[in-house]
Motif scaffolding. Sequence first.
Motif, PDB file in Angstrom:
ATOM      1  N   PHE A  77      46.172  41.088  65.651  1.00 37.12           N
ATOM      2  CA  PHE A  77      47.298  40.258  66.048  1.00 37.12           C
ATOM      3  C   PHE A  77      48.349  41.101  66.786  1.00 37.12           C
ATOM      4  CE2 PHE A  77      51.420  38.290  65.197  1.00 37.12           C
ATOM      5  CZ  PHE A  77      51.195  37.050  65.751  1.00 37.12           C
ATOM      6  N   VAL A  78      48.633  42.302  66.277  1.00 35.66           N
ATOM      7  CA  VAL A  78      49.625  43.169  66.926  1.00 35.66           C
ATOM      8  C   VAL A  78      49.168  43.541  68.333  1.00 35.66           C
ATOM      9  CG1 VAL A  78      50.707  45.449  66.883  1.00 35.66           C
ATOM     10  CG2 VAL A  78      50.556  44.110  64.789  1.00 35.66           C
ATOM     11  N   VAL A  79      47.881  43.889  68.486  1.00 32.01           N
ATOM     12  CA  VAL A  79      47.379  44.324  69.792  1.00 32.01           C
ATOM     13  C   VAL A  79      47.438  43.181  70.801  1.00 32.01           C
ATOM     14  CG1 VAL A  79      45.335  45.094  71.040  1.00 32.01           C
ATOM     15  CG2 VAL A  79      45.916  46.143  68.850  1.00 32.01           C
ATOM     16  N   VAL A  80      46.863  42.048  70.424  1.00 30.48           N
ATOM     17  CA  VAL A  80      46.873  40.913  71.352  1.00 30.48           C
ATOM     18  C   VAL A  80      48.301  40.400  71.538  1.00 30.48           C
ATOM     19  CG1 VAL A  80      45.999  38.594  71.789  1.00 30.48           C
ATOM     20  CG2 VAL A  80      44.514  40.304  70.770  1.00 30.48           C
ATOM     21  N   GLY A  81      49.067  40.415  70.434  1.00 29.84           N
ATOM     22  CA  GLY A  81      50.455  39.967  70.504  1.00 29.84           C
ATOM     23  C   GLY A  81      51.289  40.831  71.425  1.00 29.84           C
ATOM     24  N   LEU A  92      37.017  43.334  65.575  1.00 29.02           N
ATOM     25  CA  LEU A  92      36.374  42.646  66.695  1.00 29.02           C
ATOM     26  C   LEU A  92      34.861  42.828  66.677  1.00 29.02           C
ATOM     27  CD1 LEU A  92      38.846  43.255  69.643  1.00 29.02           C
ATOM     28  CD2 LEU A  92      38.432  41.142  68.382  1.00 29.02           C
ATOM     29  N   SER A  93      34.388  44.019  66.259  1.00 26.77           N
ATOM     30  CA  SER A  93      32.943  44.196  66.339  1.00 26.77           C
ATOM     31  C   SER A  93      32.205  43.790  65.065  1.00 26.77           C
ATOM     32  CB  SER A  93      32.591  45.631  66.759  1.00 26.77           C
ATOM     33  OG  SER A  93      33.429  46.542  66.129  1.00 26.77           O
ATOM     34  N   GLU A  94      32.888  43.745  63.905  1.00 26.60           N
ATOM     35  CA  GLU A  94      32.163  43.437  62.673  1.00 26.60           C
ATOM     36  C   GLU A  94      32.462  42.046  62.114  1.00 26.60           C
ATOM     37  OE1 GLU A  94      29.915  45.491  60.876  1.00 26.60           O
ATOM     38  OE2 GLU A  94      29.920  46.702  62.688  1.00 26.60           O
ATOM     39  N   TYR A  95      33.710  41.610  62.217  1.00 33.58           N
ATOM     40  CA  TYR A  95      34.081  40.364  61.549  1.00 33.58           C
ATOM     41  C   TYR A  95      34.207  39.192  62.513  1.00 33.58           C
ATOM     42  CZ  TYR A  95      35.150  42.767  57.184  1.00 33.58           C
ATOM     43  OH  TYR A  95      35.064  43.471  56.033  1.00 33.58           O
ATOM     44  N   THR A 152      35.685  34.719  69.597  1.00 32.91           N
ATOM     45  CA  THR A 152      36.934  35.482  69.475  1.00 32.91           C
ATOM     46  C   THR A 152      36.805  36.792  70.242  1.00 32.91           C
ATOM     47  OG1 THR A 152      36.931  34.677  67.221  1.00 32.91           O
ATOM     48  CG2 THR A 152      38.639  36.251  67.806  1.00 32.91           C
ATOM     49  N   ARG A 153      35.638  37.427  70.082  1.00 31.89           N
ATOM     50  CA  ARG A 153      35.416  38.715  70.734  1.00 31.89           C
ATOM     51  C   ARG A 153      35.471  38.554  72.243  1.00 31.89           C
ATOM     52  NH1 ARG A 153      31.209  40.738  67.528  1.00 31.89           N
ATOM     53  NH2 ARG A 153      29.691  39.660  68.804  1.00 31.89           N
TER      54      ARG A 153
END
Lengths: 282, 293
Positions: A20-24, B100-103, B108-109
């Motif tokens: 969330f922080v990165v995309v945010g 991003l790669s596991e969950y 979304t990825r």
Amino acid sequence: MDRRKIEENIFKTLMLFSTFVVVGSLAFILATIFLKGFRALNLDMLIKTPKGGYYLGKEGGILNAILGSLILGVGATFLALLVSLPVVFYLNLYLKKNSRFALTLRFFLDVLGGIPSIVYGAFGFTFMVFFGLKASLLAGIITVALLIIPIMTRSMDEVLKMIPFELREASYALGANRLETSIKIIFRQALPGIVTAVLISFGRGLGDAASVLFTAGFTDYLPYSLFKPVATLPLAIFFQLGTPFPEVQSRGYASALILTAIILLISVLARFLSRRFTKHGI
Amino acid sequence: MDIRKFLPAGRQVKDNLARRIMFGLCLFVLSLAFFMVFGLYQRAKPILAMRPLKDLLFSGAWHPTQGQFGLASFITGTLWVTTIAMGIAVPLGILTAIYLSEYAHRRTREFAKPLIDLLAGISPVVYGVWGVIAIVPLTGFSALTGGIVLAVMAFPIIISIVAEVIRTVPFEIREASSALGATKWQTIKFVVLKKAWPGIIAAVILGLSRAFGETMAVLMVAGCSLGVFPKSVFDPAYPLPALIANTYGEMMSIPLYDAAVLLAAFVLLLVTIFFNMVGWSILLRIERREAGG
């Protein structure tokens, strides 16, 4: 609840928070630039050059920097393409897979890609001094070309690696040599990816300021000669923000909006082109 | 009968010529790093000949008009902002890459990847503008602000490399771990991360190197002022790259000034080349191990 489950949940929450922080932060940056920049943006900025006292708050625009950046970016991208394209074809068609030379070359390209742009700028400066060049469009083009060659070459390289070997074999079997196969077969098949790589490098060249600071100089005039200094958009933003006048600073925000909009447009275009033209997928 | 008679003339000649030109361009690219090291060293030599290296690197006295060129305060400034940046970017970047790669769901990825690429494409100067508008009001023109902006700039490289490295961990060993009753996180902690840690180190080194050399954004937000040794994160810092960018224009008029500034660029070049060589060697080794099976 099971301790393992608790640990799982804690880390999952942390990961969600990080994402969330990165995309945010991207959303935050774009929102800040658009909100602040939009208020100060007007047509004059896009179609006029700075008149006397522009940096003191008098009227004018930054057409000189917009045009200068585009011309410098196109020139540098073209020059970089002249080097990158042959190098990528040599890497993928002329050299054996995993040859020592290919490995070394890829390694050096990666290392070159990690050298900061200010160092490219300083190197461009020593290069200029050596050849007796003054800060000019030409020096800027050469420096930015050097800066984007590693980015461009490595991203094209990834594209060419993905092209199946069978396509090449089919071409060789018909009697074509490596040059003919490169130009007539592989180049066409890889074209969407190559265009994407070129556009990404163009965007990178457009946005960089540290490399042109020493080499391209700055001017209030529109670019008209390869041997004269040229204004660039990132430096125009930097200079406007550096003034103590709020109205000039807000013009700097508007200029940042213009630059960001151009770069957004380029990356959307790159994505669109690579989707639209990836037909005959193998 | 010779079949070549029926082929258009000069095809092999063209192929040969093209091969030579291509090879020449490859050599040019290969030699670029050496040219840079050599070129900057040549320009920095006058000051290296006049002052002992120890004084140049470890003295804090920077008074160009009096001929004093100690780079220590700038090196300290660089260390401050990069340390802060890494303190933020490393944990957040690694956790995001794992998520991003596991969950994350495939959709979304695919949604997040172009956004992270875009983050890498934004101009450094625009990061600077964002920093001035959004971060400076909270933390002032300081090392902390510089570190925060640099952290965001270092996210993309850390995330993409960590995600790439995690992808190389074979799926079967994850299955084996799950089959033994491990939870998803336990599998990640004890199997995936254990396998991927050299690559993660490489990602950290490369992210560090990126932050180390970043210039314009830091110049705009870190409050670069002379004669300051940052003692807390709220003090202004004046990192090395910012010094190079800032002194352009005035440096030609004072003797040895340009040599001192280009020495700073030379130091920056050597450090980033070293970091990148280490980082990419680790990744190269992982790639070869994977290819070798």
